[in-house]
Motif scaffolding. Structure first.
Motif: not given
Ligand code: ADP
Ligand code: SR1
Ligand code: MG
Ligand code: MG
Ligand code: MG
Length: 389
Positions: A35, A37-38, A40-41, A43, A60, A62, A115-118, A123, A252, A254
């Motif tokens: 899931t 879309d960032g 760096l990581n 997810v 979730i 990461k 972590m908790e799934d939102l 976004v 996010d 980090e």
């Molecule tokens: P990165 O560090 O790669 O940018 P993010 O932490 O921003 O990663 O997570 C990337 C995407 O994953 C978010 O834009 C969101 O769509 C999804 N995501 C991250 N954390 C959660 C969460 N706790 N619950 C639901 N979706 C999440």
């Protein structure tokens, strides 16, 4: 579907934590979806469906990669950041309960945080593109970050405690990533990671030949690296916020470290400004989009007002504090605007929208020319957007 080997590693790690109530469903067979879309990581959403095929339980996961995902394996990046994100999620929750997703565990061996799934949250950047926003959301965001800043601020906890926090959130990899990709590479003509659209290509001299802009960037790089003020999020753009109704969570974290508060607010305002240019640059639905662009201006004002109302009560000379803070916010806003247009990490609001990047670039340049005389959010917006009354 995610790669099998990696999923096996993740699931193995998750299996060790089924004693945590929210993870007990992992004893049963589960599905894994990517899931992320960032930049760096990785997810993943790990989930179990009910008989009707709806998600019944999920979490979730990461996972930090050992390189900058959006640039590729030739750009190494330490994985310790995922441990910082875990600590920051806990700390932000302690300071401001409900402002971040609940965090379950951190596994340094597989570089994951669970972590908790939102689920059901969206976004914020996507919502802004769809014109789904109101000022209560801006207020909640400003309150969440103000509470974290206030509770960790040198003015409220003192020098010794701030030093402890600084040691706990020692985050040198991510500091140098930001130093490189916000404050250095975008402002280095010909850097191989830079990219921009044709229209901006023709305007690059406006950045590189402007001595005031280049000097201002150096000033803000120094401030970013040296000013120890409070625990900050460190990457507070509209892709780091998730919204459901009026509920907002920061994600996010980090990049968390002890740094200048204005850095978080500057990034946030820059990203509202991106949304402003997005809607102002699209001819369809003209009136509605103009109205929404105005809402982005109001969001910046609301952010400033709400944030300051939390911060000014303990800072001594309020007027001086406020003037300095807003001047710093203006500078960081300018740096973020420019790097998102000529650096490597672009934003969906501006990319491929004709003239949006060209116009927004001007806002960044104006802010870096004028930050020293910007002491109110009103002035910041007038200068950034060339508003004429
Ligand atoms: P990165 O560090 O790669 O940018 P993010 O932490 O921003 O990663 O997570 C990337 C995407 O994953 C978010 O834009 C969101 O769509 C999804 N995501 C991250 N954390 C959660 C969460 N706790 N619950 C639901 N979706 C999440
Ligand atoms: C290589 S720069 C990648 C960017 O993505 C992160 O979310 C930060 O904003 C960083 O600057
Ligand atoms: Mg992100
Ligand atoms: Mg100039
Ligand atoms: Mg991130």
């Amino acid at each position: 579907m995610a790669e099998m080997n990696n999923v096996d590693i993740l699931l193995k790690s998750l299996q060790c934590h089924t004693d945590i109530e929210e993870l007990s469903f992992l004893k049963d067979p589960v599905e894994v979806e990517e899931t992320g879309d960032g930049n760096l990581n990785n997810v993943y959403r790990v989930l179990k469906k009910d008989e009707s095929g709806l998600i019944h339980k999920s979490v979730i996961v990461k996972q930090a990669l050992s390189y900058i995902k959006c640039l590729g394996e030739k750009y190494p990046l330490g994985v310790e950041r995922i441990g910082i994100e875990y600590k920051a999620l806990r700390k932000f929750h302690e300071y401001s309960p409900g402002s971040v997703p609940e965090v379950y565990f951190y596994d340094p061996n597989s570089s994951i945080v669970c972590m908790e799934d939102l689920l059901g949250y969206e976004v914020l950047r996507k919502r802004l593109i769809q014109r789904k926003f109101d000022l209560d959301i801006a207020k909640t965001i400003a309150t969440h970050i103000a509470v974290v800043h206030r509770k960790s601020h040198i003015g409220s906890i003192g020098e010794e405690k701030l030093k402890e926090l600084d040691a706990e959130f020692e985050n040198s990899n991510m500091l140098s990533l930001t130093e490189q990709y916000i404050f250095t590479r975008p402002f280095t003509r010909g850097d191989p990671t830079n990219r921009c659209c044709e229209g901006v290509q023709d305007r690059l001299d406006m950045v590189y030949n402007d001595q005031e802009v280049m000097a201002a960037v150096q000033n803000f790089k120094k401030l970013f690296l040296k000013k120890k003020e409070a625990l900050v999020h460190g990457d507070l753009h509209t892709g780091s916020l998730m919204v459901k109704g009026r509920d907002v969570r920061m994600i996010d974290i980090e990049f968390a470290y002890v740094g200048p508060c204005a850095f978080d607010i500057g990034l946030l305002l820059a990203n509202y400004i991106f949304s402003y240019y997005h809607h102002m640059s699209i001819p369809e639905d003209h009136d509605e989009r103009r109205k929404f662009a105005q809402l982005m201006i109001d969001a910046c004002h609301t952010t400033g007002q709400t944030y300051l109302s939390y911060m000014t009560s303990f800072v001594g000379d309020r007027e001086t504090y406020e003037k300095n803070l807003i001047s710093e916010i203006a500078g960081f806003t300018g740096c973020e605007i420019i790097r998102r247009i000529i650096g490597t990490a672009h934003v969906e609001d501006l990319e491929n929208v004709p003239y949006a990047e060209e116009d927004a670039l001007g806002a960044g340049i104006r802010l870096l020319n004028a930050y020293q005389r910007i002491h109110t959010i009103d002035m910041l917006m007038v200068i950034a957007l060339m508003l004429i009354f």
